[in-house]
Design a protein around this motif. Sequence first.
Motif, short mmCIF file in Angstrom:
data_model
loop_
_atom_site.label_atom_id
_atom_site.label_comp_id
_atom_site.label_asym_id
_atom_site.label_seq_id
_atom_site.Cartn_x
_atom_site.Cartn_y
_atom_site.Cartn_z
N LYS A 42 -57.89 114.06 -51.86
CA LYS A 42 -58.32 113.52 -53.16
C LYS A 42 -57.57 112.24 -53.53
CE LYS A 42 -55.40 115.40 -56.65
NZ LYS A 42 -55.09 116.04 -57.84
N GLY A 43 -58.31 111.35 -54.20
CA GLY A 43 -57.69 110.15 -54.75
C GLY A 43 -57.30 109.09 -53.73
N LEU A 44 -57.66 109.27 -52.47
CA LEU A 44 -57.28 108.28 -51.44
C LEU A 44 -58.51 107.51 -50.98
CD1 LEU A 44 -55.12 110.66 -49.19
CD2 LEU A 44 -54.30 109.11 -50.96
N GLY A 66 -53.86 110.92 -59.82
CA GLY A 66 -52.50 111.26 -59.50
C GLY A 66 -52.03 110.80 -58.13
N LYS A 67 -52.76 109.92 -57.45
CA LYS A 67 -52.39 109.56 -56.08
C LYS A 67 -51.84 108.15 -55.95
CE LYS A 67 -53.25 112.76 -52.93
NZ LYS A 67 -52.26 113.15 -51.95
N GLU A 68 -52.26 107.26 -56.82
CA GLU A 68 -51.87 105.86 -56.65
C GLU A 68 -50.42 105.65 -57.07
OE1 GLU A 68 -53.25 103.18 -54.91
OE2 GLU A 68 -54.92 103.10 -56.30
N GLN A 88 -56.77 105.27 -46.44
CA GLN A 88 -55.53 106.00 -46.73
C GLN A 88 -55.59 107.42 -46.15
OE1 GLN A 88 -55.54 105.51 -50.98
NE2 GLN A 88 -54.28 103.66 -50.91
N VAL A 89 -56.78 108.02 -46.16
CA VAL A 89 -56.92 109.36 -45.58
C VAL A 89 -56.50 109.30 -44.11
CG1 VAL A 89 -58.59 111.14 -44.88
CG2 VAL A 89 -58.75 110.12 -47.16
N ASP A 90 -56.92 108.24 -43.46
CA ASP A 90 -56.58 108.04 -42.07
C ASP A 90 -55.07 108.07 -41.87
OD1 ASP A 90 -57.94 107.64 -39.81
OD2 ASP A 90 -57.94 105.46 -39.89
N VAL A 131 -48.25 110.38 -50.59
CA VAL A 131 -48.70 109.29 -51.46
C VAL A 131 -48.80 108.01 -50.63
CG1 VAL A 131 -47.94 110.06 -53.74
CG2 VAL A 131 -46.30 108.98 -52.21
N PRO A 132 -49.79 107.17 -50.95
CA PRO A 132 -49.95 105.94 -50.17
C PRO A 132 -48.73 105.06 -50.33
CG PRO A 132 -51.72 106.19 -51.81
CD PRO A 132 -50.77 107.30 -52.05
N HIS A 133 -48.26 104.50 -49.22
CA HIS A 133 -47.06 103.69 -49.33
C HIS A 133 -47.20 102.36 -48.63
CE1 HIS A 133 -46.37 104.88 -45.20
NE2 HIS A 133 -46.67 106.11 -45.58
N SER A 134 -48.36 102.09 -48.03
CA SER A 134 -48.48 100.85 -47.28
C SER A 134 -49.96 100.61 -46.97
CB SER A 134 -47.70 100.97 -45.98
OG SER A 134 -48.04 102.19 -45.36
#
Length: 540
Positions: free
Chosen positions: A489-491, A536-538, A495-497, A512-515
């Motif tokens: 969710k939220g990606l 809640g993911k960004e 980003q899921v990759d 959480v996405p970091h790059s």
Amino acid sequence: MAGGFVGTADTARVEAPTTWKSYMMCAFAAFGGIFFGYDSGYISGVLAMNYFIHLFTGLPIPGPNATTAETNAFVIPTPHKSLIVSILSAGTFFGALLAGDLADWFGRRFTVILGCFVYGIGCILQTASTGLGLLVAGRLIAGFGVGFVSAIIILYMSEIAPKGVRGAIVSGYQFAITIGLLLASCVDYATKDRTDSGSYRIPMALQLLWAVILAAGLFWLPESPRYFVKKGKLEQAARVLERLRDQPAGSELVQAELTEIIANHEYEMSVIPQEGYFSSWANCFRGGLRNPASNLRRTILGTSMQMMQQWTGINFIFYFGTTFFTQLHTINNPFLISLITTLVNVCSTPISFWIIERFGRRSIMIWGALGMVVCEFIVAIIGVTDTSKAAVSAMIAFICIYIFFFATTWGPGAWVVIGEVFPLPIRSRGVALSTASNWLWNCIITIITPYITSTSGGGVDLGPKVFFLWGSLCGVCLVYAYFLIPETKGLTLEQVDRMLEETTPMTSAKWVPHSTYAAEMGMTDKPAEVHHVEAGKEVV
Ligand code: BGC
């Protein structure tokens, strides 16, 4: 694999805020679900219609003084019933497999429109039929068209939807399936007592309408930007993103999104290059079992998830419900009960729009499986211990609660997740394979079910005990969900990759996405700015 990744916490990808217009554009494609639902739903009622049984078996319609034996014998023979129902899924299986290639060659939109055309031919044949041969041929061809539509609509929607509402939008497809099932029940209910061929021809002819609406609507919608990126047509990709995100093509947000799609694609291609036709199919099975982000693991995840969705036993209710309720002799109007179960399905599904984004895919699938296990065992236990009218009512109530759990969790969830877990180079085939798996298991279950529940034609007649079987299979779904379904969710799809490369299903919810891929591939000199926080993911 993540080694050398140069991003930092504030390089998390951005996306334009969702406007009403872009939301509606993405949501329209969900209409394709109506095909799926209507087509698989209308047949249950038709198979129980007096005129249809009379015409297709040659048996006289039992009069008011008919004996129980005569009434029980007045049915479509089990092998024919099984063939008529399951042939649609067989056609759909092959249609879905082929659709993946077509979607990569000619585009997602074109493939769906072609599917509508094929489906239309199948509908005409079914409506013209007065015997088994033509009906089966018509359902096979219509199934082929449904295969195109069901596989590619998921792919298309997942690729065009903004990340924060992607789950809700793809759930809209499931909602359309349930509306299709409901419409089929209503139409069957309205025509069942007709004493002419209109009884079954009206439900069959109406299928055509859905094809016309979907094809006409898609004609005006843009192609998927990810398809254009795959084809190297970057300007067209920017133009469709402009329409989809309701932002100028040159805007920072559209450019950032496009750059990330391109970078991710280049990254994936550098990991596993695609050469010829067969080797690009083989890519779906490369990378080994050990690596949780390998293509092979993702293909197994998508196909097994759709298999599990069918193992929940939901189609036992929707395909054979009318016949099953007829066999519980205390029920006066089995058509009405079928209609009610379908209504529960429709009314519950919209809840998923919210919970799938609020609680995430993984948790709702776990809780949904648990809810279904409990309900199915209760139905089975009541069914074998008590046959009174009150007990049958309680069974029906628990069947409705079971449908509620399915409709809010596994129904939409399985479609949402298969649209998200494949990387672009194999996405169309991965989604096609997963959809084909749904139809393969759908087909297997519809072939077997009449034999384990029928009182005639060599059936074993498990009766309500069949719910022990579905309950146990739902138990397997529960274990499966806990160990294998990741949180997406939220990606963004890109980003899921990355998340799949860096986590296990059990730890995925915390990621959480970091790059960005763009930074890793050296395609941007500054980290993309984060504009809004979603689901809640960004991370800013
Ligand atoms: C399933 C179908 C089922 C329908 C019921 C879908 O997600 O794939 O097989 O008939 O849900 O709503």
